[in-house]
Motif scaffolding. Structure first.
Motif, PDB file in Angstrom:
ATOM      1  N   GLN A 173      39.591  38.599  32.096  1.00  0.00           N
ATOM      2  CA  GLN A 173      40.064  39.941  31.460  1.00  0.00           C
ATOM      3  C   GLN A 173      41.116  40.509  32.601  1.00  0.00           C
ATOM      4  OE1 GLN A 173      39.310  42.078  28.583  1.00  0.00           O
ATOM      5  NE2 GLN A 173      38.889  39.870  27.910  1.00  0.00           N
ATOM      6  N   ALA A 212      44.102  38.393  32.774  1.00  0.00           N
ATOM      7  CA  ALA A 212      45.119  38.759  31.493  1.00  0.00           C
ATOM      8  C   ALA A 212      45.869  39.967  31.848  1.00  0.00           C
ATOM      9  CB  ALA A 212      44.393  38.968  30.242  1.00  0.00           C
ATOM     10  N   ALA A 213      45.140  41.123  32.228  1.00  0.00           N
ATOM     11  CA  ALA A 213      45.736  42.519  32.520  1.00  0.00           C
ATOM     12  C   ALA A 213      46.851  42.367  33.608  1.00  0.00           C
ATOM     13  CB  ALA A 213      44.645  43.419  32.873  1.00  0.00           C
ATOM     14  N   ARG A 214      46.548  41.684  34.661  1.00  0.00           N
ATOM     15  CA  ARG A 214      47.556  41.378  35.831  1.00  0.00           C
ATOM     16  C   ARG A 214      48.621  40.835  35.316  1.00  0.00           C
ATOM     17  NH1 ARG A 214      45.959  42.789  40.858  1.00  0.00           N
ATOM     18  NH2 ARG A 214      48.179  43.162  41.077  1.00  0.00           N
ATOM     19  N   MET A 257      50.323  44.740  35.122  1.00  0.00           N
ATOM     20  CA  MET A 257      49.433  46.003  35.218  1.00  0.00           C
ATOM     21  C   MET A 257      49.063  45.648  36.890  1.00  0.00           C
ATOM     22  SD  MET A 257      46.820  47.082  32.180  1.00  0.00           S
ATOM     23  CE  MET A 257      47.235  46.268  30.665  1.00  0.00           C
ATOM     24  N   SER A 258      48.721  46.747  37.412  1.00  0.00           N
ATOM     25  CA  SER A 258      48.254  46.828  38.817  1.00  0.00           C
ATOM     26  C   SER A 258      46.764  47.009  38.682  1.00  0.00           C
ATOM     27  CB  SER A 258      48.701  48.374  39.638  1.00  0.00           C
ATOM     28  OG  SER A 258      47.950  49.114  38.966  1.00  0.00           O
ATOM     29  N   GLN A 296      45.452  49.809  37.351  1.00  0.00           N
ATOM     30  CA  GLN A 296      45.708  50.018  35.910  1.00  0.00           C
ATOM     31  C   GLN A 296      44.535  49.103  35.222  1.00  0.00           C
ATOM     32  OE1 GLN A 296      49.654  49.153  35.885  1.00  0.00           O
ATOM     33  NE2 GLN A 296      50.311  51.308  35.583  1.00  0.00           N
ATOM     34  N   TYR A 310      42.088  50.678  32.271  1.00  0.00           N
ATOM     35  CA  TYR A 310      42.155  50.364  30.967  1.00  0.00           C
ATOM     36  C   TYR A 310      41.328  49.276  30.386  1.00  0.00           C
ATOM     37  CZ  TYR A 310      46.473  53.570  31.403  1.00  0.00           C
ATOM     38  OH  TYR A 310      46.848  54.766  31.715  1.00  0.00           O
ATOM     39  N   ILE A 311      41.198  48.286  31.407  1.00  0.00           N
ATOM     40  CA  ILE A 311      40.594  47.137  30.648  1.00  0.00           C
ATOM     41  C   ILE A 311      39.080  46.832  31.185  1.00  0.00           C
ATOM     42  CG2 ILE A 311      40.666  44.681  30.633  1.00  0.00           C
ATOM     43  CD1 ILE A 311      42.873  46.340  29.235  1.00  0.00           C
ATOM     44  N   PRO A 360      36.422  50.471  30.893  1.00  0.00           N
ATOM     45  CA  PRO A 360      35.867  50.797  29.492  1.00  0.00           C
ATOM     46  C   PRO A 360      34.913  50.009  29.141  1.00  0.00           C
ATOM     47  CG  PRO A 360      38.501  50.905  29.693  1.00  0.00           C
ATOM     48  CD  PRO A 360      37.995  50.381  30.959  1.00  0.00           C
ATOM     49  N   GLN A 361      35.158  48.565  29.333  1.00  0.00           N
ATOM     50  CA  GLN A 361      34.016  47.653  28.829  1.00  0.00           C
ATOM     51  C   GLN A 361      32.766  47.702  29.589  1.00  0.00           C
ATOM     52  OE1 GLN A 361      35.740  43.482  27.739  1.00  0.00           O
ATOM     53  NE2 GLN A 361      37.586  44.598  28.539  1.00  0.00           N
TER      54      GLN A 361
END
Lengths: 248, 274
Positions: B173, B176-178, B182-183, B186, B190-191, B194-195
């Motif tokens: 996760q 994928a975000a990085r 995304m920093s 972030q 956002y990722i 929340p989970q």
């Protein structure tokens, strides 16, 4: 080998994980608009090499240049460079708490600064492009593997990348879903996307690869045009590996 | 939480065993007799309060502490969550200073008895801190000191819960975000969070229940929560049985309601995970 005019230049790359030498001195150039297919036995360092190209792994030694910019250890420029490189993973890595369209819209909004409306419009266009426009509001858990991977590709494309990296994109898929993902990838090839693909899908490689790269034990054993590599491999190791995977 | 799961699974085993043997006893043995017994105790106490003069006096005296108990718990919990989130992020941070500071905090707090920690924070740390910013230490009200002490103590517990939540999310996760540009911050916001927080909501709820109970410890600071006023009542009237029965029943009825809410939360999480 020009650092500035090529999409990706890897110079003398080494990557160690503790005592494990995953990549041992690799040089590779990916020209703009070309498709490079990397294959080799598991543990050969092909995924590590790919992950070094957007600094998901930081090299132990050597250099990686993307679009003329060096990836630095201290990541000042890495987020910016990553927006130019889309990455697709073996296990999709969709965000399970977000719907398909939100998966695609999120990074556009927080990274590209697009408005909510614009991000969703782009996301919808990408979903339609990969053939699942009707699944926009569905959570990843309710999609098939092939659909999830297509959302993942759409998510990467929505950032308008100049390069796409694929890390065994079909290895985790049921056989009947492999084609739908490969078709999307072949569309990208037709559009002239620069792609680096780690895969054992020889059909895809034959159709798309401008350059084939065979890796084993952390080094590039052989690279060349697909016809040459496939029909007349110079190295015995390449020959052996190809005959093994083609038997099946 | 583990205890709760153990209880739940034991109950399930008992039910399925009984069902296999006999449908009638199955239903009877699956019935929550323990709950009926507790409710009986609560009802009996209410009955005593409404019919017995000494019980009513005790009740009317002790219930005056309820708002302090609830306020202390709510404020302390809110602050503890903020501390816990920050320190939980510190526990998984790549920053050497931040990570070590968080680890230091968690280990120190977990290594000292809560009662001792409350004394230390209320009478030493808060006083020093207040004087550092130019306020005479004795001007800080005991209620605030109690809130700060509880918050710092529970901040360490919730830090570990948040850490567990963050680490419950697979590294794919973050990758994928990085790789979308995304920093780290972030991606967390956002990722991962929340989970991760969703996964530990029941644990955070149990923490709230534990804090409600442990708020009784602040009575040692002469904060007039229900424990303190019950002690005062018992001391002045010598009606220990009445005072402490009512005190215990008050805590029990609050925690019972709260743990029902946590269980409902858990069940909802299980359902939506499927």
């Amino acid at each position: 080998m020009s650092v500035t005019n090529s999409a990706i230049v890897v110079k003398n790359l080494y990557k160690y994980f503790g005592d494990v030498e995953a990549v041992r001195g690799v040089d590779l150039t990916v020209e703009r608009g070309k498709v490079v297919v990397i294959f080799g036995p598991s543990g050969s360092g092909k995924s590590t090499l790919l992950r070094c190209m957007n600094h998901l792994e930081v090299e132990t030694e050597g250099e990686v240049w993307v679009n003329g910019k060096r990836l630095e250890e201290r990541a000042g420029n890495i987020n910016e460079i990553r927006t130019e490189i889309g990455m697709v993973f073996q296990l999709f890595n969709l965000f399970p708490h977000l719907s398909a369209v939100e998966n695609i819209a999120l990074a556009q909004r927080v990274v590209r600064g697009r408005s909510k409306q614009e991000a969703f419009d782009v996301a919808m266009r990408q979903l339609v492009r990969v053939g699942i426009g009707d699944k926009a509001q569905v959570l990843p858990g309710q999609l098939s593997g092939g659909q999830q991977q297509r959302v993942a590709i759409a998510r990467a494309l929505a950032m308008d990348p100049k390069i796409m990296l694929f890390d065994e994109p079909t290895s985790a898929l049921d056989p009947e879903m492999i084609k739908e993902v490969l078709d999307v990838m072949l569309d990208l090839v037709k559009e002239g996307m620069t792609m680096v693909v780690v895969t054992h899908e020889m059909g895809f490689a034959r159709a798309a690869a401008d350059l084939g790269v065979f890796m084993d034990q952390g080094v590039i054993v052989e690279q060349g045009s697909w016809e040459q590599l496939f029909n007349n491999p110079k190295e015995l190791r390449t020959k052996q590996f190809l005959s093994q995977i083609l038997k099946h | 939480m583990a205890e709760q799961e153990l209880l739940d699974s034991a109950q399930r085993d008992a039910i399925s065993l009984a069902r296999r043997t006999d449908p009638l006893t199955g239903r009877l043995s699956g019935f929550p007799w323990w709950l009926v017994t507790i409710i009986f105790v609560l009802v009996a106490t209410v009955y005593f309060v409404s019919t017995n003069e000494t019980y009513r006096e005790a009740y009317e005296f002790i219930i005056r502490g309820i708002s302090i108990t609830i306020q202390t718990t709510l404020y302390a919990y809110a602050i503890a969550i903020v501390i816990g989130l920050i320190m939980g992020l510190g526990r998984v941070s790549n920053n050497v200073i931040f990570r070590n500071f968080a680890r230091f905090y968690v280990e120190v707090v977990r290594g000292i008895p809560m009662l001792v920690l409350i004394f230390y924070i209320a009478f030493v740390a808060v006083v020093d801190l207040a004087e550092m910013v130019g306020i005479p230490g004795r001007n800080v009200p005991m209620n605030s000191r109690a809130v700060i002490a509880l918050a710092i103590t529970y901040g360490a517990f919730s830090a570990e819960i948040f850490r567990a939540g963050i680490q419950s999310i697979g590294r794919g996760q973050m990758e994928a975000a990085r790789s979308l540009g995304m920093s780290y911050a972030q991606a967390m916001r956002y990722i991962i969070l929340p989970q991760g927080i969703r996964n530990v909501l029941p644990a955070l709820g149990n923490d709230f229940i534990a804090m409600l109970k442990d708020s009784s410890l602040v009575s040692v600071l002469a904060v007039r929560d229900i424990t303190q006023v019950a002690r005062l009542h018992a001391g002045s009237t010598f009606r220990f049985r009445e005072a402490y029965t009512i005190l215990a029943v008050l805590y029990l009825s609050m925690t019972l309601v709260l743990s029902a809410i946590v269980q409902w939360m858990e069940r909802r999480l299980h359902v939506s995970h499927k």
